[in-house]
Every structure is written in structure tokens, then in C-alpha cells.
Design a protein around this motif. Structure first.
Motif, PDB file in Angstrom:
ATOM      1  N   ARG A 117      11.262  -0.098 -11.563  1.00 51.67           N
ATOM      2  CA  ARG A 117      10.888   1.504 -12.151  1.00 51.67           C
ATOM      3  C   ARG A 117      10.552   1.731 -13.803  1.00 51.67           C
ATOM      4  NH1 ARG A 117      10.294   3.921  -7.143  1.00 51.67           N
ATOM      5  NH2 ARG A 117      11.538   3.210  -5.489  1.00 51.67           N
ATOM      6  N   ALA A 118      12.020   1.720 -13.501  1.00 52.31           N
ATOM      7  CA  ALA A 118      11.882   1.888 -15.547  1.00 52.31           C
ATOM      8  C   ALA A 118      10.636   0.826 -16.436  1.00 52.31           C
ATOM      9  CB  ALA A 118      13.332   1.210 -16.166  1.00 52.31           C
TER      10      ALA A 118
ATOM     11  N   ILE B  32       7.685   0.584 -15.203  1.00 52.59           N
ATOM     12  CA  ILE B  32       6.614   1.137 -14.803  1.00 52.59           C
ATOM     13  C   ILE B  32       6.832   1.971 -15.788  1.00 52.59           C
ATOM     14  CG2 ILE B  32       5.170   1.959 -12.701  1.00 52.59           C
ATOM     15  CD1 ILE B  32       6.564  -0.047 -11.307  1.00 52.59           C
ATOM     16  N   ALA B  33       7.234   3.293 -16.297  1.00 58.68           N
ATOM     17  CA  ALA B  33       7.831   4.059 -16.343  1.00 58.68           C
ATOM     18  C   ALA B  33       7.324   3.898 -18.050  1.00 58.68           C
ATOM     19  CB  ALA B  33       9.042   5.344 -16.299  1.00 58.68           C
ATOM     20  N   TRP B  34       7.676   2.554 -17.973  1.00 57.40           N
ATOM     21  CA  TRP B  34       7.404   2.862 -19.903  1.00 57.40           C
ATOM     22  C   TRP B  34       6.042   2.550 -20.282  1.00 57.40           C
ATOM     23  CZ3 TRP B  34       8.104  -2.374 -22.123  1.00 57.40           C
ATOM     24  CH2 TRP B  34       7.664  -2.836 -23.065  1.00 57.40           C
ATOM     25  N   THR B  35       5.924   1.079 -19.687  1.00 61.25           N
ATOM     26  CA  THR B  35       4.392   0.839 -20.055  1.00 61.25           C
ATOM     27  C   THR B  35       2.725   1.254 -19.199  1.00 61.25           C
ATOM     28  OG1 THR B  35       4.160  -0.060 -17.879  1.00 61.25           O
ATOM     29  CG2 THR B  35       5.221  -1.639 -19.463  1.00 61.25           C
ATOM     30  N   GLN B  36       3.796   2.488 -18.475  1.00 64.75           N
ATOM     31  CA  GLN B  36       2.190   2.738 -18.201  1.00 64.75           C
ATOM     32  C   GLN B  36       2.849   4.538 -17.515  1.00 64.75           C
ATOM     33  OE1 GLN B  36      -1.212   1.128 -15.305  1.00 64.75           O
ATOM     34  NE2 GLN B  36       0.014  -0.961 -15.819  1.00 64.75           N
ATOM     35  N   PRO B  37       2.918   5.155 -18.071  1.00 64.87           N
ATOM     36  CA  PRO B  37       3.732   7.104 -18.063  1.00 64.87           C
ATOM     37  C   PRO B  37       2.897   7.744 -16.944  1.00 64.87           C
ATOM     38  CG  PRO B  37       2.696   5.907 -20.689  1.00 64.87           C
ATOM     39  CD  PRO B  37       3.115   5.123 -19.546  1.00 64.87           C
ATOM     40  N   HIS B  38       1.598   7.486 -16.761  1.00 65.30           N
ATOM     41  CA  HIS B  38       0.628   7.722 -15.512  1.00 65.30           C
ATOM     42  C   HIS B  38       0.578   7.464 -14.678  1.00 65.30           C
ATOM     43  CE1 HIS B  38      -1.680   4.147 -16.898  1.00 65.30           C
ATOM     44  NE2 HIS B  38      -2.076   4.370 -16.120  1.00 65.30           N
TER      45      HIS B  38
ATOM     46  N   ALA C 291       3.228   7.388 -11.332  1.00 67.56           N
ATOM     47  CA  ALA C 291       4.135   7.242 -10.894  1.00 67.56           C
ATOM     48  C   ALA C 291       4.323   6.370  -9.781  1.00 67.56           C
ATOM     49  CB  ALA C 291       3.536   8.459  -9.704  1.00 67.56           C
ATOM     50  N   SER C 292       5.824   6.120  -9.515  1.00 67.36           N
ATOM     51  CA  SER C 292       5.898   4.871  -9.242  1.00 67.36           C
ATOM     52  C   SER C 292       7.019   4.869  -7.530  1.00 67.36           C
ATOM     53  CB  SER C 292       7.645   4.519  -9.660  1.00 67.36           C
ATOM     54  OG  SER C 292       8.521   3.492  -9.086  1.00 67.36           O
TER      55      SER C 292
ATOM     56  N   ASP D 159       2.662  -5.686 -19.504  1.00 66.17           N
ATOM     57  CA  ASP D 159       3.223  -5.373 -21.345  1.00 66.17           C
ATOM     58  C   ASP D 159       1.636  -5.580 -21.694  1.00 66.17           C
ATOM     59  OD1 ASP D 159       3.712  -7.599 -21.432  1.00 66.17           O
ATOM     60  OD2 ASP D 159       5.244  -7.484 -22.538  1.00 66.17           O
TER      61      ASP D 159
END
Length: 140
Positions: free
Chosen positions: A7-8, A10-16, A18-19, A64
Motif C-alpha cells: 500500500r505504501a 502504491i501511494a508513493w508511485t501512484q498517488p492518484h 486509491a488503494s 516504479d
């Protein structure tokens, strides 16, 4: 790998992106030096029509940008869910995405009416294409 780590990432590489709320497990891909370059979250289907006990879903996939990381993850997740007893694995792409990595991993587009989901009426949703890979033969 731990779901929270995925999840972290995903939030770092694709902030748009939603997990997803729930996931059964996460897989990660590493470069030669051990750097995490991609993750896939897999779980139960989000659409009730596919929640039949035989189907798992790729809930999120993020990399990434490392070449072939998504292919490696998709290629690894199918044998794992088969070993867990699932007979089908589904994934969605946006209508404008090619799905090349899914195709290369053995997924195929599910024909309409199930293969194309027009969810544009819901806030933030876009038309999607449904992909599936399944065990051949058997009762189902």
C-alpha cells in the motif's frame, strides 16, 4: 510481502490511485540490488457477480517504471492463486490502456457484456475492460 508495504509503495508511485480496501495478499518485485520496483495486491472480486469462490482479482498493480516489472508480477500471481485453489484470475484496465502486460501473462479480454464496464456514471470511475485467465477444462 506485507500488504501495508505494498500500500505504501502504491501511494508513493501512484498517488492518484486509491488503494483497495481489502486484499488477501501482496507480491513484490525487486531489482538485482534488492530495491522494490513493483507490487501487486490480489484478493476477492470487487464485483459481486464474480465473487463465486473460484475467482480472485488483481486489485492493484504499481511499478516504479522498471521494464518488465508488471509482467513479472502478473506472471507470478497466477500460479500462486491456482495453487490456492482459484480457477480464474481477473483484472481490469481503463478503456484507453493497451493491456499488453496482461496479454503477455496469458490474460484475455472477456467479451461483452462482461468485458466492458461503463461505470462513468459513478464519481471518479471510467469505462474499463475486463481481462481473465482461467484453468482450462474441468466442470466449470
Amino acid at each position: 510481502m506485507p500488504i501495508q508495504t505494498a500500500r505504501a509503495f502504491i501511494a508513493w508511485t501512484q498517488p492518484h490511485l486509491a488503494s483497495p480496501a481489502g486484499a488477501a495478499f501482496a507480491l513484490g518485485a525487486q531489482s538485482g540490488d534488492g530495491t522494490l520496483v513493483g507490487v501487486v495486491l490480489t484478493g476477492w472480486p470487487t464485483a459481486w457477480a464474480f465473487d463465486d469462490g473460484d475467482t480472485a482479482e488483481v486489485l492493484a498493480l504499481a511499478t516504479d517504471g522498471t521494464s518488465d516489472a508488471s509482467r513479472a508480477l502478473l506472471g507470478a500471481v497466477w500460479p500462486l492463486v491456482r495453487e490456492m485453489g482459484y480457477r480464474r484470475l481477473i483484472a481490469y484496465t481503463r478503456i484507453e490502456e493497451s493491456g499488453t502486460d496482461l496479454w503477455d501473462a496469458g490474460f484475455r479480454v472477456v467479451p461483452r457484456p462482461f468485458g466492458w464496464w461503463d461505470t462513468a456514471g459513478r464519481a471518479g470511475d471510467v469505462a474499463r475492460v475486463l481481462w481473465a485467465i482461467r484453468v482450462v477444462g474441468g466442470r466449470r
